[in-house]
Enzyme design. Structure first.
Site, PDB file in Angstrom:
ATOM      1  N   GLU C  65       0.553  -1.158  -0.084  1.00  0.00           N
ATOM      2  CA  GLU C  65       0.077   0.013   0.073  1.00  0.00           C
ATOM      3  C   GLU C  65       0.855   1.504   0.088  1.00  0.00           C
ATOM      4  OE1 GLU C  65      -0.880  -2.554   1.669  1.00  0.00           O
ATOM      5  OE2 GLU C  65      -2.717  -3.008   0.992  1.00  0.00           O
ATOM      6  N   HIS C 134     -10.575  -6.383   9.796  1.00  0.00           N
ATOM      7  CA  HIS C 134     -10.968  -5.892   8.312  1.00  0.00           C
ATOM      8  C   HIS C 134     -12.419  -5.147   8.180  1.00  0.00           C
ATOM      9  CE1 HIS C 134      -7.908  -9.013   7.805  1.00  0.00           C
ATOM     10  NE2 HIS C 134      -8.106  -8.701   6.436  1.00  0.00           N
TER      11      HIS C 134
END
Lengths: 80, 405, 332
Positions: C65, C134
């Protein structure tokens, strides 16, 4: 719905607006207004009550005709 | 207040019979609660209480005839239930004996009042909005009661308080007017009221103005409107008349109010009274409040509701005494014109006759039109013919444009 | 009145259409992220786009990322209009330094020499049993950072329309798509009109209480409003749409009207966007408030895995109704 049921309903609402009136002595052709001393508000109350009990719509053009017991009975027999 | 007195429900009323109480000592009552039924010449009327509190003593007995202005019950305004030793139906002698008891109660109430006054303002729990509204309206926040469980005052509590105040003021005014008449003439209130009504024709210099109103536009519109309405929702001419009168009064307010203290007091609220004949004989005149602000449908609802309650004897005292102007309609029974008598302290009366077909000049030729004769009776001390004619003209205009009623 | 042709589409289709349209209109636009190409996007948003635009414009990245976000920033600074897709907001934490320490302040630190016209899209929110790592909703956290613009499309219309103005914006724009919304379907009139990315939107008018919310909270608030209406309480429901900068005008106008507010936010209460809005309302409208501002937020726990526990930890319509009903100035 038969005639006698219709009559019962008419009587009920007529008696409500003219509690002291003697409905049995009424002539079916009598003009209810002057004879029982009931005015347009009373007619209106009666029509609302009858229309609710019998679930029938009463078009405004008919009002002028529904001034005697005979006429009211005829109209209701046709419409119910 | 604390004392519930026999209300004056019409200029002619001097006394009434208490038929029954709906409460007993120890019952908590809220403003507007019906506490009993009285029988006047005009039929059975429900009487309401104008404050919150607890019934302390029922002074009047069921079946007793009580003069207007006499004490019927004592209400403890603090809302605290205190032990009442007196029996529900007391004779005057017994209540005199209980005066020391009364005195004790009064002292207790005073103490409680003092306590609430001592609460510093910033400790009163209120939302910022509620506080601001009390400031804007000039209301004393310490007098507002909270309706919530936490005791916090919210906007709706302030609004409720203001409404109550206005209603109380109106009631006080009405009482004051009656008391004033009696003080001015040195007579007891009931005698004065009787005198006022019977002398209405003599004391009130009536003037009469007539107008023939072409009702075709109004009746056509009505018939059209009613095509789309079920029986229960249909409009009748009286409802249109009430709205038309209210609207006309917004333009000519000089006819809306009371003549007292030798002067005209124009009222802000337009409460149109409508005279309703009772089968037992007699007349009641309930008022449709704020008729100018209501829609035709709202007026229809109020009207139907009031007529049926009037004829069943369940009108509330407030509804009988609020009219700022009255309409009387005898057209049903054939009278073509009605020259009425004004109900003091109002200053005008509108008489409606029967709607009949009359020949009229229409667009240069003669046509037949349903015509309503309206006769305005006016108090010449309060207004003159010029004002009266202007009103009738406005009324006519209203009825020529029924769609904007 | 002519009826504009209405189509229905899903939220994910709406985003896809928005991206396609942008890429067809402007050569500088490209999409970069994990699994956006061959896989068609982890949530299927970019399905078919690799075939349509080729691998120079639909770029699959390694699991990094920080790397590919930095890459995007570089591309933006040098004249491209990148759409960076970070799979979920949870993984964006790995790119936080890039987003917050570079993208947000490069214009400031360079004295205006560089702007960063980057758009970063991320899925957000919980409710799918994806457990603690998540399932977060951190939009409010990002809304803390000056230099960033935060968009939270809650409707098909906004999913379709917000992307283009975001791309046109010369500054970094983060678009948060609640993953529960991807399957939602609705009508879209016309050819995907462009919407603004500045104002909040009133979805339901009412005079008793203002409900302020965004993202998935909109559906829940509208449901709650229906139930409240059955009980005689008329709620005004406002979709904030943009969390930074907040549309003060719409918020304040509504709360002035109703006198009370409730904020619905899936994120945690402490220091969240709900706290920011509540503070603003109190600062501006203290004397217009009939009740304290209420907040209905996610429970302060890491997202549970068990379905019933997870649902209990998220704001639900019943909770919204209960909280509002208890407001002092309303009941009685």
């Amino acid at each position: 719905m038969n005639s006698s049921d219709i009559n019962t309903v008419i009587r009920k609402h007529l008696q409500r607006v003219a509690p002291e009136a003697d409905l049995d002595s009424l002539n079916p052709e009598d003009e209810l207004g002057p004879v029982l001393d009931i005015d347009s508000m009373d007619f209106y109350t009666m029509m609302v009550g009858i229309s609710e009990d019998l679930r029938v719509e009463i078009p405004e053009q008919e009002y002028g005709n529904l001034r005697t017991l005979k006429n009211i009975r005829e109209f209701l027999r046709k419409s119910v | 207040m604390g004392k519930f007195i026999m209300p004056s429900l019409g200029s002619q009323m001097i006394e009434a019979k208490l038929i029954q109480w709906h409460v007993k000592p120890g019952d908590t009552v809220k403003k507007g609660d019906i506490i009993g039924e009285i029988d006047t010449e005009k039929g059975l009327i429900d009487i309401e209480v104008f404050e919150d509190g607890v019934i302390s003593k029922l002074v009047a007995k069921e079946g007793e005839v009580i003069p207007v202005g006499s004490v019927m019950a004592v209400i403890n305004g603090e809302g605290k239930t205190e032990k009442v030793t007196a029996k529900p139906a007391e004779t005057p002698k017994e209540s005199a004996k209980n005066v020391p008891g009364n005195g004790k109660q009064k002292v207790a109430s005073k103490k409680q009042v003092a306590k609430s006054k001592e609460v510093p303002l910033h400790r009163i729990k209120a939302s910022p909005l509620a506080r601001r509204v009390t400031e804007d309206l000039g209301v004393d926040i310490s007098k507002v009661k909270s309706s919530g469980k936490t005791g916090t005052i919210h906007r709706k509590d302030v609004e409720a308080y203001v409404q109550q105040q206005t209603a109380d003021e109106t009631f006080e005014k009405e009482l004051d007017m009656a008391e004033h008449i009696s003080k001015a003439e040195g007579k007891s209130m009931r005698q004065s009221i009787a005198a006022a009504m019977s002398q209405s024709n003599k004391e009130i210099p009536h003037y009469y103005l007539e107008i023939e109103i072409d009702m075709k536009a109004a009746l056509d519109w009505l018939s059209n409107e009613n095509q789309n309405r079920s029986v229960q929702e249909r409009l009748l001419p009286p409802m249109m008349l009430i709205k038309a009168v209210a609207n006309a009064l917004t333009e000519v307010p000089q006819l809306n109010g009371f003549w007292t203290d030798e002067t005209m007091h124009i009222e802000e609220g337009i409460h149109v009274g409508f005279a309703i004949a009772l089968r037992q004989g007699g007349l009641v005149i309930p008022a449709i409040l704020n008729a100018d602000l209501k829609s035709l449908d709202e007026i229809r609802g109020d009207f139907v509701n009031m007529v049926s309650r009037a004829r069943e004897g369940h009108l509330r005292s407030r509804e009988i005494s609020s009219a700022t102007i009255t309409i009387t309609s005898l057209g049903e029974r054939g009278a073509e014109k009605v020259y009425g008598v004004i109900y003091p302290p109002q200053v005008a009366l509108i008489g409606l006759g029967k709607i009949t077909d009359r020949p009229r000049a229409v667009d240069g030729s003669i046509g037949i039109r349903p015509t309503l004769s309206v006769v305005l009776a006016g108090d010449h001390r309060a207004t003159d013919g010029h004002t009266g004619s202007r009103f009738l003209e406005k009324l006519n205009n209203q009825l020529q444009h029924p769609e904007s009623l | 009145m002519t009826q504009v042709a209405k189509q229905t589409m899903t939220y994910r289709q709406a985003i896809r259409e928005a991206m396609r349209e942008a890429m067809l209109k402007d050569d500088r636009v490209f999409l970069m992220g994990e699994d956006v190409g061959r896989y068609g996007g982890c949530f299927n948003v970019s399905e078919g786009m690799l075939e349509e635009f080729g691998n120079e414009r639909i770029i699959d990245t390694p699991l990094s990322e920080s790397g590919f976000t930095g890459c995007g920033i570089g591309a933006a600074v040098t004249g491209m209009r990148p759409i960076i897709e970070i799979m979920t907001i949870n993984f964006s934490l790995l790119a936080a330094d890039q987003i917050i320490n570079t993208a947000a302040i490069l214009q400031y630190m360079s004295g205006g020499q560089f702007t960063v016209p980057i758009v970063i899209r991320m899925a957000t929110g919980g409710g799918k049993q994806l457990a603690a790592q998540h399932s977060r909703s951190l939009e409010g956290w990002y809304a803390h950072i000056p230099g960033l613009k935060i968009l939270t499309p809650a409707t098909i219309e906004d999913a379709r329309g917000m992307l283009w103005p975001a791309l046109e914006d010369p500054d970094p724009v983060l678009i948060f798509e609640n993953s529960t919304l991807y399957n939602s379907e609705g009508p879209l009139s016309g050819n995907g009109q462009v919407v603004d990315i500045e104002k909040a939107k009133i979805h339901r008018e009412g005079a008793d209480v203002t409900i302020l919310t965004y993202g998935i909270g909109l559906q829940k608030s509208l449901k709650a409003a229906e139930e409240l209406a059955n009980q005689g309480i008329e709620a005004e429901v406002i979709d904030l749409r943009v969390l930074r900068p907040l549309d003060n005008e719409t918020i304040f106008t509504s709360v002035t009207k109703t006198g009370r507010a409730a904020i619905v936010d899936e994120g945690w209460k402490s220091g969240g966007i709900s706290a920011e809005i509540s503070a603003r309302i109190t600062e501006e409208l203290f004397y217009d408030l009939d009740d304290p501002v209420e907040r209905i937020c996610g429970m302060e726990v890491p997202a549970p895995y068990a379905r019933h526990l997870e649902q209990a930890s998220l704001p639900q319509p019943e909770q919204i109704v209960e909280t509002i009903k208890k407001m002092g100035g309303l009941h009685g």
